[in-house]
Every structure is written in C-alpha cells, then in structure tokens.
Design a protein around this motif. Structure first.
Motif, PDB file in Angstrom:
ATOM      1  N   LEU A   1      51.572  42.393  47.467  1.00  0.00           N
ATOM      2  CA  LEU A   1      50.512  42.385  46.462  1.00  0.00           C
ATOM      3  C   LEU A   1      49.134  42.476  47.122  1.00  0.00           C
ATOM      4  O   LEU A   1      48.208  43.081  46.565  1.00  0.00           O
TER       5      LEU A   1
ATOM      6  N   ASN B   1      48.867  46.344  48.750  1.00  0.00           N
ATOM      7  CA  ASN B   1      48.639  47.436  47.800  1.00  0.00           C
ATOM      8  C   ASN B   1      47.409  47.208  46.917  1.00  0.00           C
ATOM      9  O   ASN B   1      47.117  48.010  46.041  1.00  0.00           O
TER      10      ASN B   1
ATOM     11  N   THR C   1      46.771  44.866  44.705  1.00  0.00           N
ATOM     12  CA  THR C   1      46.989  44.278  43.388  1.00  0.00           C
ATOM     13  C   THR C   1      46.305  42.928  43.264  1.00  0.00           C
ATOM     14  O   THR C   1      45.703  42.616  42.241  1.00  0.00           O
ATOM     15  N   LEU C   2      46.378  42.145  44.322  1.00  0.00           N
ATOM     16  CA  LEU C   2      45.859  40.783  44.292  1.00  0.00           C
ATOM     17  C   LEU C   2      44.722  40.637  45.299  1.00  0.00           C
ATOM     18  O   LEU C   2      44.944  40.699  46.508  1.00  0.00           O
TER      19      LEU C   2
ATOM     20  N   VAL D   1      44.504  39.508  36.780  1.00  0.00           N
ATOM     21  CA  VAL D   1      45.508  40.506  37.157  1.00  0.00           C
ATOM     22  C   VAL D   1      46.731  40.393  36.244  1.00  0.00           C
ATOM     23  O   VAL D   1      47.269  41.405  35.780  1.00  0.00           O
TER      24      VAL D   1
ATOM     25  N   ASN E   1      47.958  43.362  33.495  1.00  0.00           N
ATOM     26  CA  ASN E   1      49.267  43.987  33.663  1.00  0.00           C
ATOM     27  C   ASN E   1      50.286  43.520  32.628  1.00  0.00           C
ATOM     28  O   ASN E   1      51.476  43.805  32.756  1.00  0.00           O
TER      29      ASN E   1
END
Length: 93
Positions: free
Chosen positions: A57, A60, A62-63, A82, A86
C-alpha cells in the motif's frame, strides 16, 4: 398545558451539558483510534493486514506515510479518507 419560558441562561446551561455529554461519548468509544499519527503495527491491526500488504500500500501510493528516522507514521484521517474513497456500494435485491 402551561407555557414554559426558556431564558438565555437556560440555553447556555443546556449547551454546556450537551457538550460535556458529547465529550464523554467521544472519550468512551471502544475500538476507536484517537491518536493522529499511527505506527505500522497500529495500522496493520486497524486494517487487519499483514506487513507485506502494508508495504504494498505504501509502494503503490495508496496509503500516504511519513518517515522519521527509521519509523513510519500514518495519519489516521488520511487512512479513513482512503477507505472512504475506495468504498464500493453494491445493491442487493
């Protein structure tokens, strides 16, 4: 039924009692995180994920995270954001 007169002082007293009740509720929430910054083990426990998943995470993007020294910190509000962004809503009939 008789009329009841409410004064400004009554409203202020009610406001203070209401604020105190809200503070108590917020402080007594079980399982809710109240810290702004969480370390990796806390995030893994919160999300129920493995160290590898947390690393993915991060990698990439995402976090979002902050690294200070060798310690990674995550903003609790950003984690919740997040999750909300999502969220997938499915309707069942």
């Amino acid at each position: 039924m008789g009329a009841t007169i409410i004064t400004t002082e009554d409203l202020l007293e009610f406001r203070m009692e209401l604020l105190e009740d809200i503070k108590k509720l917020l402080n007594n929430q079980s399982g809710q995180v109240t810290k702004k910054w969480l370390k990796s083990p806390e995030v893994r426990a919160l999300l129920g994920i493995s160290p590898g998943t947390l690393q993915n995470l991060r990698i990439n993007g995402t976090l979002p995270y902050t690294r200070i020294g060798g310690v990674l910190y995550y903003d609790y509000q950003e984690i919740m954001q997040v999750l909300e962004e999502n969220k997938i809503n499915t309707k069942r009939k």
